[in-house]
Design an enzyme around this catalytic site. Structure first.
Site, PDB file in Angstrom:
ATOM      1  N   ARG A  41      46.633  26.811  31.986  1.00  0.00           N
ATOM      2  CA  ARG A  41      47.330  28.073  31.710  1.00  0.00           C
ATOM      3  C   ARG A  41      47.137  28.549  30.277  1.00  0.00           C
ATOM      4  NH1 ARG A  41      50.717  28.960  36.138  1.00  0.00           N
ATOM      5  NH2 ARG A  41      51.773  27.152  36.979  1.00  0.00           N
ATOM      6  N   ASP A  56      45.728  36.891  46.258  1.00  0.00           N
ATOM      7  CA  ASP A  56      44.665  36.176  46.965  1.00  0.00           C
ATOM      8  C   ASP A  56      44.695  36.649  48.429  1.00  0.00           C
ATOM      9  OD1 ASP A  56      43.013  34.258  48.089  1.00  0.00           O
ATOM     10  OD2 ASP A  56      44.068  32.531  47.307  1.00  0.00           O
ATOM     11  N   ASP A  79      46.814  28.398  36.635  1.00  0.00           N
ATOM     12  CA  ASP A  79      46.631  26.954  36.514  1.00  0.00           C
ATOM     13  C   ASP A  79      45.929  26.344  37.713  1.00  0.00           C
ATOM     14  OD1 ASP A  79      48.807  27.271  38.399  1.00  0.00           O
ATOM     15  OD2 ASP A  79      49.187  25.135  38.119  1.00  0.00           O
ATOM     16  N   GLY A  84      52.551  32.061  36.689  1.00  0.00           N
ATOM     17  CA  GLY A  84      51.203  32.538  36.402  1.00  0.00           C
ATOM     18  C   GLY A  84      51.092  33.822  35.596  1.00  0.00           C
ATOM     19  N   PHE A 139      38.239  29.966  43.077  1.00  0.00           N
ATOM     20  CA  PHE A 139      39.423  29.600  42.301  1.00  0.00           C
ATOM     21  C   PHE A 139      39.183  29.842  40.816  1.00  0.00           C
ATOM     22  CE2 PHE A 139      42.816  26.946  40.663  1.00  0.00           C
ATOM     23  CZ  PHE A 139      43.830  27.248  41.550  1.00  0.00           C
TER      24      PHE A 139
HETATM   25  P1  IMP Z   1      48.527  34.875  47.927  1.00  0.00           P
HETATM   26  O1  IMP Z   1      49.895  34.777  48.519  1.00  0.00           O
HETATM   27  O2  IMP Z   1      47.491  34.207  48.788  1.00  0.00           O
HETATM   28  O3  IMP Z   1      48.134  36.286  47.574  1.00  0.00           O
HETATM   29  O4  IMP Z   1      48.536  33.983  46.615  1.00  0.00           O
HETATM   30  C1  IMP Z   1      49.110  34.414  45.441  1.00  0.00           C
HETATM   31  C2  IMP Z   1      49.439  33.258  44.535  1.00  0.00           C
HETATM   32  O5  IMP Z   1      48.550  32.165  44.733  1.00  0.00           O
HETATM   33  C3  IMP Z   1      49.249  33.651  43.075  1.00  0.00           C
HETATM   34  O6  IMP Z   1      50.427  34.193  42.527  1.00  0.00           O
HETATM   35  C4  IMP Z   1      48.856  32.336  42.436  1.00  0.00           C
HETATM   36  O7  IMP Z   1      50.009  31.623  42.059  1.00  0.00           O
HETATM   37  C5  IMP Z   1      48.149  31.583  43.514  1.00  0.00           C
HETATM   38  N1  IMP Z   1      46.668  31.683  43.407  1.00  0.00           N
HETATM   39  C6  IMP Z   1      45.824  32.283  44.277  1.00  0.00           C
HETATM   40  N2  IMP Z   1      44.549  32.181  43.887  1.00  0.00           N
HETATM   41  C7  IMP Z   1      44.574  31.478  42.729  1.00  0.00           C
HETATM   42  C8  IMP Z   1      43.537  31.074  41.812  1.00  0.00           C
HETATM   43  O8  IMP Z   1      42.326  31.321  41.977  1.00  0.00           O
HETATM   44  N3  IMP Z   1      43.961  30.397  40.709  1.00  0.00           N
HETATM   45  C9  IMP Z   1      45.276  30.084  40.476  1.00  0.00           C
HETATM   46  N4  IMP Z   1      46.263  30.455  41.305  1.00  0.00           N
HETATM   47  C10 IMP Z   1      45.919  31.151  42.423  1.00  0.00           C
END
Ligand code: IMP
Length: 179
Positions: free
Chosen positions: A169, A107, A163, A49, A156
């Site tokens: 992407r 996130d 993606d 990403g 999202f």
């Molecule tokens: P976390 O561990 O919940 O903080 O998630 C982090 C990872 O989730 C990021 O590096 C992304 O790969 C993916 N992610 C979280 N939210 C989104 C989104 O809205 N779009 C795309 N990927 C996301």
């Protein structure tokens, strides 16, 4: 910027235009350059990403720096899976280095809160996180994000490296899931 786009049957609406992202990334690069004046940080860009953000961010940095690309999390579809894989592809010795992790989006914060202790064990001089996007209200973990591009709502998003199941992407701007 395009109108609504459809990926795998889901509709996304325009959210952050290319110019606004570029402006903010330049500011972050200047901020990092000031903070790391006289140092030579190692950026760790988290694939897939962060590839676009990383390319723009290091071009906005005016200090000596290196970059390495790593892989971390497993993430399926629209929600964080909570399953975090160990780091893959880190060949550099980070002992004594000033490390700046480049993330596309934080996130829940699970990914970073699992990864930071793994990194700390390798003895870096310092670790900071630069994340283009932060879903502030979704944060479940205590993660210190030193450089944030944009705080966004818990919806999202795709584009600029992010993606939805492999698609989206390539867009130079960011789109948000339409209601
Ligand atoms: P976390 O561990 O919940 O903080 O998630 C982090 C990872 O989730 C990021 O590096 C992304 O790969 C993916 N992610 C979280 N939210 C989104 C989104 O809205 N779009 C795309 N990927 C996301």
């Amino acid at each position: 910027m395009k109108d609504n786009i459809v990926l795998h049957g889901l509709s996304f609406r325009p959210y952050l235009p290319e110019g606004q992202i570029a402006e903010r990334v330049t500011e972050l690069g200047q901020h990092i350059s000031r903070d790391y004046q006289g140092k030579s940080p190692l950026f760790l860009a988290v694939l897939n990403g962060a590839f676009m953000f990383a390319a723009d961010l290091i071009r906005a940095c005016e200090i000596d720096c290196s970059i390495a690309f790593i892989r971390l999390a497993s993430y399926d579809g629209l929600n964080s899976s909570g399953r975090v894989k160990t780091v893959i592809g880190l060949q550099e010795d980070i002992k004594g280095r000033d490390v700046i992790i480049i993330e596309d989006i934080v996130d829940t914060g699970q990914t970073m809160s699992h990864f930071i202790p793994q990194l700390e064990e390798m003895g870096p001089a310092s670790v900071a996180i630069a994340s283009l996007l932060v879903k502030t209200e979704a944060l479940e973990c205590d993660v210190d994000i030193r450089y944030t591009g944009f705080e966004i709502p818990t919806k999202f998003v795709i584009g600029y490296g992010l993606d939805y199941d492999g698609l989206g992407r390539n867009f130079p701007e960011i789109y948000q899931l339409a209601d």
